[in-house]
Design an enzyme around this catalytic site. Structure first.
Site, mmCIF file in Angstrom:
data_model
loop_
_atom_site.group_PDB
_atom_site.id
_atom_site.type_symbol
_atom_site.label_atom_id
_atom_site.label_comp_id
_atom_site.label_asym_id
_atom_site.label_seq_id
_atom_site.Cartn_x
_atom_site.Cartn_y
_atom_site.Cartn_z
ATOM 1 N N GLN A 272 0.831 -1.192 0.000
ATOM 2 C CA GLN A 272 0.000 0.000 0.000
ATOM 3 C C GLN A 272 0.873 1.254 0.000
ATOM 4 O OE1 GLN A 272 -3.292 -0.819 2.420
ATOM 5 N NE2 GLN A 272 -4.093 1.263 2.493
ATOM 6 N N SER B 144 3.455 -6.104 3.273
ATOM 7 C CA SER B 144 2.117 -5.927 3.837
ATOM 8 C C SER B 144 1.069 -6.624 2.968
ATOM 9 C CB SER B 144 1.821 -4.435 4.017
ATOM 10 O OG SER B 144 0.659 -4.239 4.782
ATOM 11 N N LEU B 145 0.148 -5.893 2.325
ATOM 12 C CA LEU B 145 -0.856 -6.554 1.492
ATOM 13 C C LEU B 145 -0.196 -7.344 0.367
ATOM 14 C CD1 LEU B 145 -1.830 -5.429 -1.605
ATOM 15 C CD2 LEU B 145 -2.163 -3.368 -0.265
ATOM 16 N N HIS C 95 -0.220 -2.393 10.941
ATOM 17 C CA HIS C 95 0.822 -3.208 11.590
ATOM 18 C C HIS C 95 1.094 -2.777 13.023
ATOM 19 C CE1 HIS C 95 1.355 -5.190 7.811
ATOM 20 N NE2 HIS C 95 1.463 -4.012 7.221
ATOM 21 N N GLN D 59 0.394 -10.806 10.919
ATOM 22 C CA GLN D 59 1.103 -9.749 10.194
ATOM 23 C C GLN D 59 0.383 -8.409 10.297
ATOM 24 O OE1 GLN D 59 0.011 -8.265 6.817
ATOM 25 N NE2 GLN D 59 1.635 -8.987 5.466
ATOM 26 N N ARG E 29 -9.682 -8.183 3.769
ATOM 27 C CA ARG E 29 -8.620 -7.590 4.585
ATOM 28 C C ARG E 29 -8.674 -6.073 4.515
ATOM 29 N NH1 ARG E 29 -3.160 -5.874 4.032
ATOM 30 N NH2 ARG E 29 -1.690 -6.720 5.581
#
Length: 305
Positions: A11, A90-91, A196, A243, A116
């Protein structure tokens, strides 16, 4: 030559028009986008013509970036380039796991990343957060400054001299002043929440429940987890959900991959953020990028010759 790894963008790398060239030139990439559009009408328009404000909304950002990430990887694979390992920021980790066969299909991976994004946007609406990249200070210095703020946390260990902090938006302004006073530079990031960090706990719980219901398998190639900086070796749901509310250990992941014999890293998806980080972490590595049809051909010609 050592091993090739695909790195899936996260992102913050999104922009209007991303993925359009891949969609128009690669059958494999088109299948990724068409699958997504079937499940979530409007995804193509958002990727190819969405506004900056629209793409900044986490519920839109995550499925759109996922599509471009996976489409670039599938197009590269279609051109004969094979990844021997992967990691995603991340994603991007959801896209990496999808690419590596951890889910039953690309459609399952897309449905998971869509949920998500929705859950993380909802968590941010309930606990408005933000993220700030801190430059020119050591990790220890940033951690020490964070200790003075009850709701700010070191979350993305990006590369030497760059650590991202996340937490309640209201605390980021005095935090940035504290960073400047310590001789560092603080740069707010274009993301829609305090990712996070513990602010995402309420999103991680239902996401893990969703993952537990999905059919998951160990990936067919090593996928290095953000939370551990090591390849997935056990249950995917617990580690992938964890995560969301724990730090991304990107520097450690790349260092581990280099130690494991990876010397060619190909960033797939929008932007060039990961390429820049890898250059700082492993300057001896070959670093390539793929986000357009021209990139696919250039990288394929280089690596297949």
């Amino acid at each position: 030559m050592g091993k090739i790894a695909f790195l899936f963008a996260g992102q913050g790398a999104q922009y209007a028009g991303m993925g359009k060239a891949l969609y128009e030139s690669s059958a494999a990439a088109k299948r990724v986008f068409d699958t997504a559009e079937t499940q979530r009408v409007g995804t193509l328009r958002q990727c190819f013509a969405g506004t900056k404000e629209e793409l900044l909304q986490t519920a839109n950002t995550q499925p759109c970036v996922f599509c471009v990430d996976l489409a670039a990887a599938r197009a590269l694979e279609e051109a004969g380039v094979r990844a021997e390992g992967a990691a995603g920021f991340s994603l991007g980790e959801v896209a990496a796991l999808t690419f590596a066969g951890a889910f039953a299909s690309d459609a399952v991976g897309f449905s998971l990343v869509t949920e998500r994004g929705r859950l993380m946007q909802k968590a941010n609406e309930e606990h408005p957060g933000a993220m700030v990249a801190v430059l020119k200070l050591s990790n220890e210095q940033v951690e020490q400054i964070c200790a003075d703020f009850p709701h700010l946390y070191p979350v993305n260990y990006n590369c030497p001299g760059q650590l991202v902090v996340a937490g309640l938006r209201e605390e980021t302004v005095p935090f940035c002043k504290a960073v400047s006073a310590a001789g560092g530079r603080a740069k707010p990031l274009a993301v829609g929440g305090g990712f996070h960090s513990p602010l995402m706990h309420e999103a991680a719980l239902p996401f893990e429940a969703l993952l537990q219901k999905a059919e998951t398998m160990l990936p067919k190639i090593p996928v290095y987890a953000n939370a551990t900086a090591k390849p997935y070796a056990g249950a995917v749901p617990e580690l992938l959900a964890r995560q969301m509310e724990n730090p991304v250990r990107w520097q450690q992941s790349i260092e581990q991959m280099a130690a494991d014999g990876f010397d060619t890293f190909i960033e797939v998806g929008p932007g060039k953020t990961l390429s820049g980080l890898v250059k700082r972490i492993a300057p001896q590595a070959k670093i390539l990028r793929v986000e357009t049809d021209e990139d696919v051909q250039t990288v394929a010609d280089m690596l297949n010759s």
